[in-house]
Write a protein that holds these residues in place. Structure first.
Motif, PDB file in Angstrom:
ATOM      1  N   PHE A  96       0.801  -1.214   0.000  1.00  0.00           N
ATOM      2  CA  PHE A  96       0.000   0.000   0.000  1.00  0.00           C
ATOM      3  C   PHE A  96       0.840   1.274   0.000  1.00  0.00           C
ATOM      4  O   PHE A  96       0.296   2.373  -0.081  1.00  0.00           O
ATOM      5  CB  PHE A  96      -1.007  -0.024   1.150  1.00  0.00           C
ATOM      6  CG  PHE A  96      -2.088  -1.050   0.924  1.00  0.00           C
ATOM      7  CD1 PHE A  96      -2.926  -0.950  -0.175  1.00  0.00           C
ATOM      8  CD2 PHE A  96      -2.246  -2.121   1.773  1.00  0.00           C
ATOM      9  CE1 PHE A  96      -3.915  -1.888  -0.405  1.00  0.00           C
ATOM     10  CE2 PHE A  96      -3.231  -3.064   1.561  1.00  0.00           C
ATOM     11  CZ  PHE A  96      -4.069  -2.946   0.458  1.00  0.00           C
ATOM     12  N   ALA A  97       2.161   1.135   0.046  1.00  0.00           N
ATOM     13  CA  ALA A  97       3.026   2.291  -0.207  1.00  0.00           C
ATOM     14  C   ALA A  97       3.079   2.579  -1.704  1.00  0.00           C
ATOM     15  O   ALA A  97       3.328   3.704  -2.120  1.00  0.00           O
ATOM     16  CB  ALA A  97       4.430   2.027   0.329  1.00  0.00           C
ATOM     17  N   VAL A  98       2.803   1.558  -2.499  1.00  0.00           N
ATOM     18  CA  VAL A  98       2.866   1.691  -3.961  1.00  0.00           C
ATOM     19  C   VAL A  98       1.469   1.840  -4.573  1.00  0.00           C
ATOM     20  O   VAL A  98       1.289   2.547  -5.558  1.00  0.00           O
ATOM     21  CB  VAL A  98       3.581   0.457  -4.569  1.00  0.00           C
ATOM     22  CG1 VAL A  98       3.601   0.518  -6.076  1.00  0.00           C
ATOM     23  CG2 VAL A  98       4.987   0.332  -4.017  1.00  0.00           C
ATOM     24  N   ILE A  99       0.478   1.179  -3.988  1.00  0.00           N
ATOM     25  CA  ILE A  99      -0.865   1.128  -4.555  1.00  0.00           C
ATOM     26  C   ILE A  99      -1.837   1.915  -3.686  1.00  0.00           C
ATOM     27  O   ILE A  99      -1.895   1.717  -2.474  1.00  0.00           O
ATOM     28  CB  ILE A  99      -1.349  -0.329  -4.668  1.00  0.00           C
ATOM     29  CG1 ILE A  99      -0.451  -1.119  -5.613  1.00  0.00           C
ATOM     30  CG2 ILE A  99      -2.790  -0.394  -5.141  1.00  0.00           C
ATOM     31  CD1 ILE A  99      -0.737  -2.596  -5.628  1.00  0.00           C
ATOM     32  N   ASP A 100      -2.608   2.782  -4.302  1.00  0.00           N
ATOM     33  CA  ASP A 100      -3.669   3.500  -3.606  1.00  0.00           C
ATOM     34  C   ASP A 100      -4.954   2.674  -3.713  1.00  0.00           C
ATOM     35  O   ASP A 100      -5.379   2.331  -4.820  1.00  0.00           O
ATOM     36  CB  ASP A 100      -3.880   4.877  -4.231  1.00  0.00           C
ATOM     37  CG  ASP A 100      -4.926   5.697  -3.519  1.00  0.00           C
ATOM     38  OD1 ASP A 100      -5.300   5.340  -2.384  1.00  0.00           O
ATOM     39  OD2 ASP A 100      -5.372   6.712  -4.090  1.00  0.00           O
ATOM     40  N   PRO A 101      -5.588   2.345  -2.592  1.00  0.00           N
ATOM     41  CA  PRO A 101      -6.802   1.514  -2.641  1.00  0.00           C
ATOM     42  C   PRO A 101      -7.927   2.126  -3.485  1.00  0.00           C
ATOM     43  O   PRO A 101      -8.755   1.393  -4.026  1.00  0.00           O
ATOM     44  CB  PRO A 101      -7.231   1.405  -1.176  1.00  0.00           C
ATOM     45  CG  PRO A 101      -6.002   1.659  -0.403  1.00  0.00           C
ATOM     46  CD  PRO A 101      -5.184   2.608  -1.216  1.00  0.00           C
ATOM     47  N   GLN A 102      -7.976   3.437  -3.608  1.00  0.00           N
ATOM     48  CA  GLN A 102      -9.026   4.077  -4.395  1.00  0.00           C
ATOM     49  C   GLN A 102      -8.817   3.882  -5.902  1.00  0.00           C
ATOM     50  O   GLN A 102      -9.753   4.022  -6.683  1.00  0.00           O
ATOM     51  CB  GLN A 102      -9.101   5.563  -4.067  1.00  0.00           C
ATOM     52  CG  GLN A 102      -9.473   5.844  -2.627  1.00  0.00           C
ATOM     53  CD  GLN A 102     -10.841   5.303  -2.256  1.00  0.00           C
ATOM     54  OE1 GLN A 102     -11.779   5.384  -3.037  1.00  0.00           O
ATOM     55  NE2 GLN A 102     -10.955   4.742  -1.067  1.00  0.00           N
ATOM     56  N   ASP A 103      -7.591   3.555  -6.304  1.00  0.00           N
ATOM     57  CA  ASP A 103      -7.290   3.329  -7.722  1.00  0.00           C
ATOM     58  C   ASP A 103      -7.415   1.871  -8.132  1.00  0.00           C
ATOM     59  O   ASP A 103      -7.243   1.542  -9.306  1.00  0.00           O
ATOM     60  CB  ASP A 103      -5.868   3.815  -8.043  1.00  0.00           C
ATOM     61  CG  ASP A 103      -5.724   5.311  -7.881  1.00  0.00           C
ATOM     62  OD1 ASP A 103      -6.752   6.017  -7.963  1.00  0.00           O
ATOM     63  OD2 ASP A 103      -4.588   5.776  -7.669  1.00  0.00           O
ATOM     64  N   MET A 104      -7.694   0.980  -7.189  1.00  0.00           N
ATOM     65  CA  MET A 104      -7.765  -0.445  -7.486  1.00  0.00           C
ATOM     66  C   MET A 104      -9.102  -0.789  -8.128  1.00  0.00           C
ATOM     67  O   MET A 104     -10.117  -0.153  -7.869  1.00  0.00           O
ATOM     68  CB  MET A 104      -7.583  -1.256  -6.199  1.00  0.00           C
ATOM     69  CG  MET A 104      -6.197  -1.135  -5.611  1.00  0.00           C
ATOM     70  SD  MET A 104      -6.014  -1.882  -3.974  1.00  0.00           S
ATOM     71  CE  MET A 104      -6.587  -3.520  -4.234  1.00  0.00           C
ATOM     72  N   SER A 105      -9.084  -1.821  -8.969  1.00  0.00           N
ATOM     73  CA  SER A 105     -10.319  -2.317  -9.562  1.00  0.00           C
ATOM     74  C   SER A 105     -10.265  -3.839  -9.610  1.00  0.00           C
ATOM     75  O   SER A 105      -9.193  -4.442  -9.590  1.00  0.00           O
ATOM     76  CB  SER A 105     -10.513  -1.752 -10.965  1.00  0.00           C
ATOM     77  OG  SER A 105      -9.489  -2.189 -11.823  1.00  0.00           O
ATOM     78  N   TRP A 106     -11.429  -4.456  -9.653  1.00  0.00           N
ATOM     79  CA  TRP A 106     -11.565  -5.908  -9.681  1.00  0.00           C
ATOM     80  C   TRP A 106     -12.374  -6.272 -10.912  1.00  0.00           C
ATOM     81  O   TRP A 106     -13.556  -5.993 -10.971  1.00  0.00           O
ATOM     82  CB  TRP A 106     -12.255  -6.361  -8.397  1.00  0.00           C
ATOM     83  CG  TRP A 106     -12.334  -7.834  -8.217  1.00  0.00           C
ATOM     84  CD1 TRP A 106     -13.415  -8.617  -8.464  1.00  0.00           C
ATOM     85  CD2 TRP A 106     -11.312  -8.706  -7.756  1.00  0.00           C
ATOM     86  NE1 TRP A 106     -13.123  -9.931  -8.186  1.00  0.00           N
ATOM     87  CE2 TRP A 106     -11.831 -10.008  -7.752  1.00  0.00           C
ATOM     88  CE3 TRP A 106      -9.999  -8.522  -7.363  1.00  0.00           C
ATOM     89  CZ2 TRP A 106     -11.084 -11.106  -7.347  1.00  0.00           C
ATOM     90  CZ3 TRP A 106      -9.269  -9.618  -6.966  1.00  0.00           C
ATOM     91  CH2 TRP A 106      -9.808 -10.889  -6.971  1.00  0.00           C
TER      92      TRP A 106
END
Length: 80
Positions: free
Chosen positions: A24-34
């Motif tokens: 989560f230092a690299v990935i923003d949870p708001q930008d994730m998609s499934w």
């Protein structure tokens, strides 16, 4: 039995924390998609879910390591 459980739970807990920090230092949870759909979860819920998924996976790896370290006669004994 308790000692073996702690051999699995404590290191996997620590590694889940490290993995959470790294991912989560690299990935923003708001930008994730499934599968093309955005997550409906809040950031905090995504962090929590991610931590428990990491903890579960590292616990499985630790349990498998502990199981594979057993001698063959301990594995093949029937409890009955």
């Amino acid at each position: 039995m308790k000692q073996k459980l702690m051999w699995i739970a404590w290191p996997s807990f620590l590694m889940a924390g490290v993995l959470e920090l790294l991912v989560f230092a690299v990935i923003d949870p708001q930008d994730m998609s499934w599968f093309g759909h955005a997550f409906e979860l809040s950031r905090q819920a995504t962090y929590t879910l991610g931590f428990f998924v990491f903890w579960f996976v590292t616990s499985l790896a630790g349990a498998l390591t502990l199981f594979l370290s057993l001698p063959p006669n301990a594995v093949n004994q029937s409890p009955l």
